[in-house]
Motif scaffolding. Structure first.
Motif, short mmCIF file in Angstrom:
data_model
loop_
_atom_site.label_atom_id
_atom_site.label_comp_id
_atom_site.label_asym_id
_atom_site.label_seq_id
_atom_site.Cartn_x
_atom_site.Cartn_y
_atom_site.Cartn_z
N LEU A 81 0.83 -1.20 0.00
CA LEU A 81 0.00 0.00 0.00
C LEU A 81 0.87 1.26 0.00
O LEU A 81 0.57 2.25 -0.70
N THR A 82 1.98 1.22 0.75
CA THR A 82 2.92 2.34 0.74
C THR A 82 3.54 2.51 -0.65
O THR A 82 3.68 3.64 -1.15
N LEU A 84 2.11 1.75 -3.39
CA LEU A 84 1.07 2.32 -4.24
C LEU A 84 0.99 3.83 -4.05
O LEU A 84 0.86 4.59 -5.03
N LEU A 85 1.08 4.31 -2.81
CA LEU A 85 1.04 5.75 -2.55
C LEU A 85 2.23 6.46 -3.20
O LEU A 85 2.08 7.54 -3.78
N VAL A 86 3.41 5.85 -3.11
CA VAL A 86 4.60 6.42 -3.75
C VAL A 86 4.41 6.47 -5.27
O VAL A 86 4.76 7.46 -5.92
N ALA A 87 3.82 5.41 -5.84
CA ALA A 87 3.60 5.38 -7.29
C ALA A 87 2.62 6.46 -7.72
O ALA A 87 2.81 7.13 -8.75
N VAL A 88 1.56 6.68 -6.93
CA VAL A 88 0.59 7.72 -7.26
C VAL A 88 1.24 9.10 -7.18
O VAL A 88 1.02 9.97 -8.05
N TYR A 89 2.08 9.32 -6.15
CA TYR A 89 2.77 10.60 -6.06
C TYR A 89 3.69 10.81 -7.26
O TYR A 89 3.77 11.91 -7.82
N ASP A 90 4.41 9.76 -7.67
CA ASP A 90 5.30 9.88 -8.83
C ASP A 90 4.52 10.24 -10.09
O ASP A 90 5.01 10.99 -10.95
N ALA A 91 3.31 9.70 -10.21
CA ALA A 91 2.49 10.04 -11.38
C ALA A 91 2.12 11.52 -11.37
O ALA A 91 2.20 12.20 -12.41
N LEU A 123 9.39 10.43 3.43
CA LEU A 123 8.31 10.59 4.40
C LEU A 123 7.23 9.52 4.22
O LEU A 123 6.74 8.94 5.20
N ILE A 124 6.85 9.24 2.96
CA ILE A 124 5.82 8.23 2.72
C ILE A 124 6.29 6.85 3.17
O ILE A 124 5.54 6.10 3.83
N TRP A 125 7.54 6.52 2.86
CA TRP A 125 8.05 5.21 3.25
C TRP A 125 8.20 5.09 4.77
O TRP A 125 7.91 4.02 5.34
N LEU A 126 8.63 6.15 5.41
CA LEU A 126 8.73 6.10 6.88
C LEU A 126 7.36 5.90 7.51
O LEU A 126 7.19 5.07 8.42
N ALA A 127 6.38 6.66 7.04
CA ALA A 127 5.03 6.50 7.58
C ALA A 127 4.46 5.12 7.26
O ALA A 127 3.82 4.48 8.12
N GLY A 128 4.71 4.63 6.04
CA GLY A 128 4.20 3.31 5.67
C GLY A 128 4.84 2.19 6.47
O GLY A 128 4.14 1.26 6.92
N LEU A 129 6.16 2.24 6.64
CA LEU A 129 6.83 1.20 7.42
C LEU A 129 6.41 1.24 8.88
O LEU A 129 6.25 0.19 9.53
N ALA A 130 6.23 2.44 9.43
CA ALA A 130 5.77 2.54 10.81
C ALA A 130 4.38 1.94 10.95
O ALA A 130 4.08 1.21 11.92
N THR A 131 3.50 2.20 9.98
CA THR A 131 2.16 1.62 10.01
C THR A 131 2.21 0.10 9.86
O THR A 131 1.47 -0.64 10.54
N ALA A 132 3.09 -0.38 8.96
CA ALA A 132 3.21 -1.82 8.77
C ALA A 132 3.72 -2.51 10.03
O ALA A 132 3.21 -3.58 10.42
#
Length: 362
Positions: A81-82, A84-91, A123-132
């Motif tokens: 899911l993280t 996916l969020l990174v991919a959407v931001y890249d788009a 930031l997205i990966w840090l938040a995603g890994l913390a959530t995971a």
């Protein structure tokens, strides 16, 4: 049945991605097409992981092993899911931000967007890994507190690096110069090739790459040479001190005419009789060389060549027209004085009587 469920979930994910691509192309929106392209891989992986999560419930296995497998798949789903969020931001970054920054009149620096993209990824990966990690029972608060203390210690140990990164952010936000412009800082004169977070790369006059730490730009004087609209040049011409006023006026008119007749110069220049000295009359002469552009590269290689060519043409033309008008440049002078050292009569004081001075070219 479990394997079939996983394979079916994978195929379903591929079908959904295909439908998403077809819908995006039908809409004709560049942003939607970019989102569908960037999101296809993480969506496929997420569909397969969901199938695996359902398949675990169909298998007979020890409770401990089932718990570990379920937690592992939950962690992987959170990571996907993280992704996916990174991919959407890249788009969004590729379809919206970058085209806006590439416009000629844009106030957004492309290198700033690159830094923003890196920061957003972190930031997205840090938040995603913390959530995971939190989803599988890890105490994230204690880990974050330890990272905060370690970060402070790391920042103290790497003050220069932090200062350089801060300087890079200042350069990218305040934009004192851009890539391709010529600058001068701390005695380094050259053209900016790349602006990074820690260093800025400049090519000097000898074609050598110079890495400048970005902290220099926060506490040093930076001159953006290419920010000028033209290249002003100053010349001080000394003519003979006995030149009549009419000839001085003619000399000033000649200087204005030289500017008006030269194609490399802007039609704005000024000349003045600046000094009246015993040995010379000094004329102050300013003119502006038109700014060099890349369209002139075939005839004139760079700005320095254009300045040198203009100065040579102006100086030769001034000498030529001064010679035709009978205006002579001043020469250095040597004063010779002869003293009469014969003894005077006793009734009069001893005196030294000079002869008239004689001026000769040195």
């Amino acid at each position: 049945m479990a394997v079939g469920l996983v394979v079916g979930a994978l195929l379903l994910g591929r079908v959904l991605v295909g439908v998403l691509h077809a819908s995006a192309r039908k809409l004709g929106s560049g942003l939607v097409v970019a989102v569908s392209e960037e999101a296809s891989a993480p969506l496929t992986v997420m569909a397969m992981l969901l199938g695996m999560r359902l398949a675990i419930g169909m298998l007979s296995m020890p409770a401990a092993l089932g718990t570990v497998a379920a937690q592992g798949i939950t962690f992987a789903i959170a990571v996907s899911l993280t992704w996916l969020l990174v991919a959407v931001y890249d788009a969004f970054h590729r379809s919206v931000f970058e085209p806006q920054a590439r416009k000629p009149d844009s106030s957004i620096e492309l290198h700033l967007l690159m830094v923003l993209r890196t920061v957003a990824h972190v930031l997205i990966w840090l938040a995603g890994l913390a959530t995971a990690l939190n989803s599988i029972g890890f105490e994230v608060t204690a880990v974050l507190a330890g990272l905060g203390i370690g970060g402070m210690a790391l920042a103290l140990a790497a003050q220069d690096t932090v200062a350089n990164i801060f300087g890079g952010v200042v350069v990218l936000t305040q934009r004192p110069f851009k890539v391709g412009e010529r600058i001068e800082v701390n005695g380094i004169n050259g053209w900016v090739q790349k602006i990074g977070l820690r260093t800025t790369t400049v090519t000097n006059w000898y074609g050598r790459l110079v890495q400048i730490p970005n902290k220099v730009f926060t506490d040093g004087v930076v001159t953006n040479i290419d920010s000028q609209g033209c290249y002003y040049q100053e010349a001080r011409l000394r003519i003979e001190p006995w030149t009549p006023p009419a000839k001085v006026e003619e000399a000033l008119a000649i200087l204005h005419a030289v500017v008006a007749d030269n194609a490399l110069l802007l039609k704005s220049g000024w000349a003045a009789l600046d000094k009246v000295e015993p040995g010379y009359l000094e004329l102050e002469f300013w003119y502006a060389v038109a700014k060099w552009s890349s369209d002139e590269r075939a005839q004139i290689g760079n700005e320095y060549e254009k300045i040198c060519r203009a100065k040579t043409q102006v100086n030769l033309e001034v000498l030529r027209r001064f010679e035709q008008a009978g205006i002579r440049m001043a020469l250095p002078l040597r004063v010779e004085m002869q003293l009469d050292e014969r003894p005077a009569p006793a009734s009069t004081p001893v005196a030294v009587r000079p002869t008239p001075s004689r001026l000769q070219p040195a």
